[in-house]
Scaffold this active site. Structure first.
Site, PDB file in Angstrom:
ATOM      1  N   HIS A   1       5.248   1.675  19.493  1.00  0.00           N
ATOM      2  CA  HIS A   1       4.219   2.084  18.520  1.00  0.00           C
ATOM      3  C   HIS A   1       4.378   3.569  18.164  1.00  0.00           C
ATOM      4  O   HIS A   1       3.419   4.346  18.211  1.00  0.00           O
ATOM      5  CB  HIS A   1       2.814   1.820  19.082  1.00  0.00           C
ATOM      6  CG  HIS A   1       1.755   1.743  18.012  1.00  0.00           C
ATOM      7  ND1 HIS A   1       0.618   0.994  18.135  1.00  0.00           N
ATOM      8  CD2 HIS A   1       1.656   2.338  16.783  1.00  0.00           C
ATOM      9  CE1 HIS A   1      -0.140   1.117  17.053  1.00  0.00           C
ATOM     10  NE2 HIS A   1       0.476   1.925  16.218  1.00  0.00           N
ATOM     11  N   THR A   2       5.582   3.920  17.777  1.00  0.00           N
ATOM     12  CA  THR A   2       5.884   5.323  17.466  1.00  0.00           C
ATOM     13  C   THR A   2       6.401   5.527  16.044  1.00  0.00           C
ATOM     14  O   THR A   2       6.812   6.636  15.695  1.00  0.00           O
ATOM     15  CB  THR A   2       6.942   5.864  18.442  1.00  0.00           C
ATOM     16  OG1 THR A   2       8.076   4.968  18.456  1.00  0.00           O
ATOM     17  CG2 THR A   2       6.386   5.966  19.852  1.00  0.00           C
ATOM     18  N   ARG A  18       0.818  -3.821  12.427  1.00  0.00           N
ATOM     19  CA  ARG A  18      -0.088  -4.141  13.523  1.00  0.00           C
ATOM     20  C   ARG A  18       0.454  -5.341  14.296  1.00  0.00           C
ATOM     21  O   ARG A  18       0.895  -6.328  13.702  1.00  0.00           O
ATOM     22  CB  ARG A  18      -1.498  -4.458  12.991  1.00  0.00           C
ATOM     23  CG  ARG A  18      -2.295  -3.212  12.635  1.00  0.00           C
ATOM     24  CD  ARG A  18      -2.639  -2.407  13.878  1.00  0.00           C
ATOM     25  NE  ARG A  18      -3.331  -1.156  13.605  1.00  0.00           N
ATOM     26  CZ  ARG A  18      -2.738   0.009  13.470  1.00  0.00           C
ATOM     27  NH1 ARG A  18      -1.416   0.099  13.505  1.00  0.00           N
ATOM     28  NH2 ARG A  18      -3.455   1.110  13.285  1.00  0.00           N
ATOM     29  N   ASN A  69      -6.842  -7.962   9.997  1.00  0.00           N
ATOM     30  CA  ASN A  69      -8.244  -8.368   9.929  1.00  0.00           C
ATOM     31  C   ASN A  69      -8.358  -9.826  10.370  1.00  0.00           C
ATOM     32  O   ASN A  69      -7.364 -10.443  10.773  1.00  0.00           O
ATOM     33  CB  ASN A  69      -8.806  -8.160   8.515  1.00  0.00           C
ATOM     34  CG  ASN A  69      -7.989  -8.890   7.453  1.00  0.00           C
ATOM     35  OD1 ASN A  69      -7.732 -10.081   7.571  1.00  0.00           O
ATOM     36  ND2 ASN A  69      -7.581  -8.159   6.412  1.00  0.00           N
ATOM     37  N   GLU A  70      -9.578 -10.357  10.282  1.00  0.00           N
ATOM     38  CA  GLU A  70      -9.798 -11.718  10.784  1.00  0.00           C
ATOM     39  C   GLU A  70      -9.086 -12.772   9.944  1.00  0.00           C
ATOM     40  O   GLU A  70      -8.905 -13.907  10.385  1.00  0.00           O
ATOM     41  CB  GLU A  70     -11.299 -12.022  10.824  1.00  0.00           C
ATOM     42  CG  GLU A  70     -12.008 -12.051   9.482  1.00  0.00           C
ATOM     43  CD  GLU A  70     -12.525 -10.683   9.047  1.00  0.00           C
ATOM     44  OE1 GLU A  70     -13.411 -10.642   8.167  1.00  0.00           O
ATOM     45  OE2 GLU A  70     -12.046  -9.665   9.582  1.00  0.00           O
ATOM     46  N   GLY A  87       0.838  -1.196   0.000  1.00  0.00           N
ATOM     47  CA  GLY A  87       0.000   0.000   0.000  1.00  0.00           C
ATOM     48  C   GLY A  87       0.872   1.246   0.000  1.00  0.00           C
ATOM     49  O   GLY A  87       2.006   1.228  -0.484  1.00  0.00           O
ATOM     50  N   ARG A  88       0.375   2.316   0.588  1.00  0.00           N
ATOM     51  CA  ARG A  88       1.118   3.580   0.602  1.00  0.00           C
ATOM     52  C   ARG A  88       2.475   3.424   1.289  1.00  0.00           C
ATOM     53  O   ARG A  88       3.506   3.832   0.759  1.00  0.00           O
ATOM     54  CB  ARG A  88       0.299   4.660   1.302  1.00  0.00           C
ATOM     55  CG  ARG A  88      -1.021   5.004   0.626  1.00  0.00           C
ATOM     56  CD  ARG A  88      -1.804   5.988   1.468  1.00  0.00           C
ATOM     57  NE  ARG A  88      -3.092   6.353   0.894  1.00  0.00           N
ATOM     58  CZ  ARG A  88      -4.207   5.654   1.043  1.00  0.00           C
ATOM     59  NH1 ARG A  88      -4.190   4.536   1.766  1.00  0.00           N
ATOM     60  NH2 ARG A  88      -5.344   6.044   0.499  1.00  0.00           N
ATOM     61  N   ASP A 141       7.744  -2.528  16.187  1.00  0.00           N
ATOM     62  CA  ASP A 141       7.229  -1.258  16.714  1.00  0.00           C
ATOM     63  C   ASP A 141       5.820  -1.433  17.280  1.00  0.00           C
ATOM     64  O   ASP A 141       5.349  -0.591  18.033  1.00  0.00           O
ATOM     65  CB  ASP A 141       7.199  -0.196  15.613  1.00  0.00           C
ATOM     66  CG  ASP A 141       6.690   1.134  16.103  1.00  0.00           C
ATOM     67  OD1 ASP A 141       7.363   1.730  16.975  1.00  0.00           O
ATOM     68  OD2 ASP A 141       5.622   1.578  15.651  1.00  0.00           O
ATOM     69  N   GLU A 199      -0.586  -3.814  24.002  1.00  0.00           N
ATOM     70  CA  GLU A 199       0.002  -2.483  24.163  1.00  0.00           C
ATOM     71  C   GLU A 199      -0.704  -1.731  25.281  1.00  0.00           C
ATOM     72  O   GLU A 199      -1.924  -1.881  25.452  1.00  0.00           O
ATOM     73  CB  GLU A 199      -0.092  -1.699  22.850  1.00  0.00           C
ATOM     74  CG  GLU A 199       0.736  -2.322  21.729  1.00  0.00           C
ATOM     75  CD  GLU A 199       0.669  -1.536  20.421  1.00  0.00           C
ATOM     76  OE1 GLU A 199      -0.066  -0.527  20.361  1.00  0.00           O
ATOM     77  OE2 GLU A 199       1.346  -1.930  19.457  1.00  0.00           O
ATOM     78  N   CYS A 222       0.672  -4.501   6.077  1.00  0.00           N
ATOM     79  CA  CYS A 222      -0.727  -4.778   5.762  1.00  0.00           C
ATOM     80  C   CYS A 222      -1.595  -4.478   6.974  1.00  0.00           C
ATOM     81  O   CYS A 222      -1.119  -4.447   8.108  1.00  0.00           O
ATOM     82  CB  CYS A 222      -0.906  -6.231   5.325  1.00  0.00           C
ATOM     83  SG  CYS A 222      -0.094  -7.443   6.370  1.00  0.00           S
TER      84      CYS A 222
END
Length: 409
Positions: free
Chosen positions: A318-319, A269, A243-244, A186-187, A293, A298, A240
């Site tokens: 998570h930064t 994630r 999701n489930e 993705g981006r 990260d 968390e 990515c």
């Protein structure tokens, strides 16, 4: 008593208190917008002050959100530190729009939100560069072992002779010619690919949702299956959404398909990675090093969980997304999206609605009329906000001691 009447009473008891879907009708004259899990609204206020009343809750769960917000808030802003399940969403009686200030929205049940008539949006673009830069930083760190060399010097190690240098810098590797495997182009994935090519990486990727031909425009090699990518990568980086279908995408089984001594980086994630499997693979040397990260739980602590004894591991809190510029931009865009929701039809006026297909399937959206009056039609009977048209803090109600113990436990 008539059996049908008894059945109807049972259904009524079951449905009592459940939030009914809110139609796309008129807004209250001055709708209430709440920042759920923060307290700084200084960026949002200038954008919203003429169309809405803005409050903050600073909550970690919906149990800590003031009753007035639950009953009257039309819009909600939130980061990643609070989660909204269907049960949580049903507590909001007037909510129509949720903005996740950031790209990931796995902490919101977007399908249930749509069924309840709530649009969910994210801000996908503001932290692309920061996350990509952080990813490259982690990759370079794993290859050049900067963190461990710094730690060795702080502990008093001295490297004068070639033999001493070889000992303290053991494991450092050349980057040029190595193959970087990107899962999710993705981006952020594309930004990482462009940066990695400049360092001499051969870049491959796996993304089953990406249209054919993107790999040609970027000069990358596409892998047909996840297994192909795992087998051909010297370093793997995840980009990515969660999701489930991809929970614990990296697990004991997929780790065994990787090259021996592969590096792993995750700035996407935490739920994508099985931390128990990663810890074991690091101890056994199947994975040479990892940089995480994001984590399954968390805020992350080294003193707890399976990673506490894992070697060759870098963890950050998570930064990867953060810079002052990115933070301000994402908050500005979130406020603008709220403004579009107030003034225009939902979801058509929204730029980044992530549950639009569910909303349309629910067939609840017939076009919003201009905001002016008739708030009572939208569950806002007698709406008279006690908030000033400025930033307001909402103090959560005092909970009984027993309730607090239950929350802490």
């Amino acid at each position: 008593m008539d059996k049908h009447k008894v059945k109807r009473q049972r259904i009524d008891r079951i449905c009592e208190g459940i939030r009914s879907p809110i139609l796309n009708g008129p807004m209250p004259t001055r709708p209430l917008v709440a920042l759920l899990d923060g307290r700084d609204c200084t960026v949002e206020m200038p954008i919203l002050k003429d169309v809405a009343t803005v409050a903050f809750c600073d909550a970690q769960s919906t149990q800590e959100i003031h009753e007035k917000v639950l009953n009257e808030a039309v819009g909600a802003l939130m980061y990643h530190t609070i989660s909204l399940s269907r049960e949580d969403l049903e507590k909001f009686k007037a909510l129509r729009i949720i903005i996740r200030i950031g790209s990931g929205y796995d902490n919101i049940d977007i399908k249930s939100a749509a069924e309840l008539g709530i649009a969910v949006c994210n801000i996908p673009s503001s932290s692309v560069e920061e996350t990509a830069d952080s990813t490259l930083c982690h990759i370079l760190n794993l290859y050049r072992r900067v963190t461990w060399l710094h730690q060795a010097m702080r502990e008093g190690s001295r490297a004068c002779s070639v033999e001493q240098i070889r000992e303290v810098a053991g494991g450092a590797a050349r980057i040029r010619g190595e193959t970087l495997g990107i899962i999710g182009l993705g981006r952020v994935g594309q930004a990482v690919a462009l940066r990695a090519k400049a360092f001499g990486f051969n870049v491959i990727f796996y993304d089953p949702y990406l249209p054919d031909g993107v790999e040609r425009s970027l000069g990358l090699q596409r892998m047909g299956t996840l297994q192909d990518l795992l087998m051909h990568s010297d370093c793997i980086t995840l980009h990515c959404s969660l999701n489930e279908h991809n929970h614990h995408l990296i697990n004991d089984f997929t780790i065994k398909q990787m090259r021996q001594g592969c590096f792993l980086v995750n700035t996407a994630r935490g739920g994508l990675v099985d931390e128990k499997a990663i810890a074991q693979a690091l101890k056994e040397g199947r994975i040479r090093g990892a940089a995480l990260d994001v984590h399954e739980s968390e805020p992350f602590s080294f003193s707890q969980g399976p990673l506490k004894d894992a070697p060759n591991l870098i963890c950050t809190p998570h930064t990867a997304w953060y810079s002052e510029q990115a933070s301000i931009e994402s908050r500005e865009e979130a406020a603008k999206e709220i403004r579009r929701a107030i003034s225009g039809p939902i979801p058509d006026a929204l730029r980044n609605c992530v549950n639009k297909e569910y909303l349309l399937a629910a067939a609840q959206w017939s076009g919003m009329e201009p905001a002016a009056s008739h708030g009572e039609l939208n569950g806002a009977t007698g709406y008279k906000s006690v908030f000033l048209p400025a930033m307001v803090g909402v103090t959560p109600p005092v909970l009984p001691a027993s309730s607090v113990e239950g929350l802490v436990a």
